[in-house]
Design an enzyme around this catalytic site. Sequence first.
Site, PDB file in Angstrom:
ATOM      1  N   SER A  33      23.868 -34.338 -23.222  1.00 26.28           N
ATOM      2  CA  SER A  33      23.035 -34.857 -22.231  1.00 26.28           C
ATOM      3  C   SER A  33      23.358 -36.529 -21.946  1.00 26.28           C
ATOM      4  CB  SER A  33      21.645 -34.608 -22.482  1.00 26.28           C
ATOM      5  OG  SER A  33      21.005 -35.160 -21.519  1.00 26.28           O
ATOM      6  N   ASP A  62      14.392 -29.130 -16.014  1.00 27.67           N
ATOM      7  CA  ASP A  62      15.488 -28.309 -16.369  1.00 27.67           C
ATOM      8  C   ASP A  62      16.424 -28.280 -15.004  1.00 27.67           C
ATOM      9  OD1 ASP A  62      17.045 -26.865 -18.551  1.00 27.67           O
ATOM     10  OD2 ASP A  62      16.863 -25.172 -17.148  1.00 27.67           O
ATOM     11  N   HIS A  66      19.723 -26.860 -19.367  1.00 29.34           N
ATOM     12  CA  HIS A  66      19.972 -28.068 -20.128  1.00 29.34           C
ATOM     13  C   HIS A  66      19.852 -27.795 -21.658  1.00 29.34           C
ATOM     14  CE1 HIS A  66      21.381 -32.442 -20.054  1.00 29.34           C
ATOM     15  NE2 HIS A  66      20.073 -32.368 -20.540  1.00 29.34           N
TER      16      HIS A  66
END
Length: 335
Positions: free
Chosen positions: A183, A280, A314
């Site tokens: 991320s 998400d 994610h």
Amino acid sequence: MVKKSSVPGPPTPSRRRLLRIAGGATAATLLGGAGLLASATGAHAAQDGFGLRIVDRGEDDPRMKYYRFATDAIDWDPAVNVLLPDDYAGGRRYPVLYLLHGGGIGQDFISFDRAGIRQLTAGRPIIVVMPDGGPAGWYSDPVHSNAGPRDWETFHIAQLLPWIDANFRTHAEFDGRAVAGFSMGGFGALKYAARYHGHFASVSSHSGPASLRRDAGLVTHWANVSSAAAELAGGSVYGMPLWDEARVSADNPVEQVERYRGKRVFLVAGTSPSPVDWADWVTETQVLAGQREFRDRLNEAGIAHEQYEEPGGHVFRADVFSRDLDGVIARLRAA
């Protein structure tokens, strides 16, 4: 269930209350020397140096070493976990993977320990360094901070990297280092690999953004907003309301494609974020689009890379990371 590391977390939990959404799986993660040579044998405790003063440590575990530092670069004391190979006591030197966590509440130097990094690296000949990067530090020295120094880029590159080479038996060279992250950390990995071209031979971004300007600069805006709220007390990474355009371009992977030539490049993103989880969906949709844009630029430049699209949203994919780790080890100088 992976057992949580017993080492203490950051000493200022109040910094996390500013960000309500969890960083590992939400939009916050995307949009969220001298005297040291002897210690590098591993027979002695690690020493201060390179602007870092050790204020807490845990060195009893044969593999996982923990250190917390006072540093002028950060106005609280950031920490690092250093995971050694099973056979580190044998005296060899090893390649190093710098592994960068995502953004948001609860994300810190212990994040990958919670995710099972000890098991994922068992039997593999590599040192893994997992530093603090702040809840929304974006692996950057910000344009402006109202919260004291938050120079994460300086801490990682100018201080921690040479400290690791001085205190552990590493291959302290281009072919001895890789950088990867999830991320926000995936963005940090891409950024560091480009800005510090001679430092890292392999770079991996696991659900990390690769384009700062697409969709009217959504990722840049989120970096500014999230850092202002959770890191910089109203300051920003790139400047608000006007960006430091040169800084954005210097950090933007799609504008720095030639800086990846000669490196191993690994990208992965999810293709099916939850349609009922807005955070998400927004996060991984943006990640996927940015990685595809970056992939296309790499293809146009004739730069070799690996790019994978996997089901789901994610999240950190341990199985994909394990596959990536095999590639990292194959690319780097052997132990």
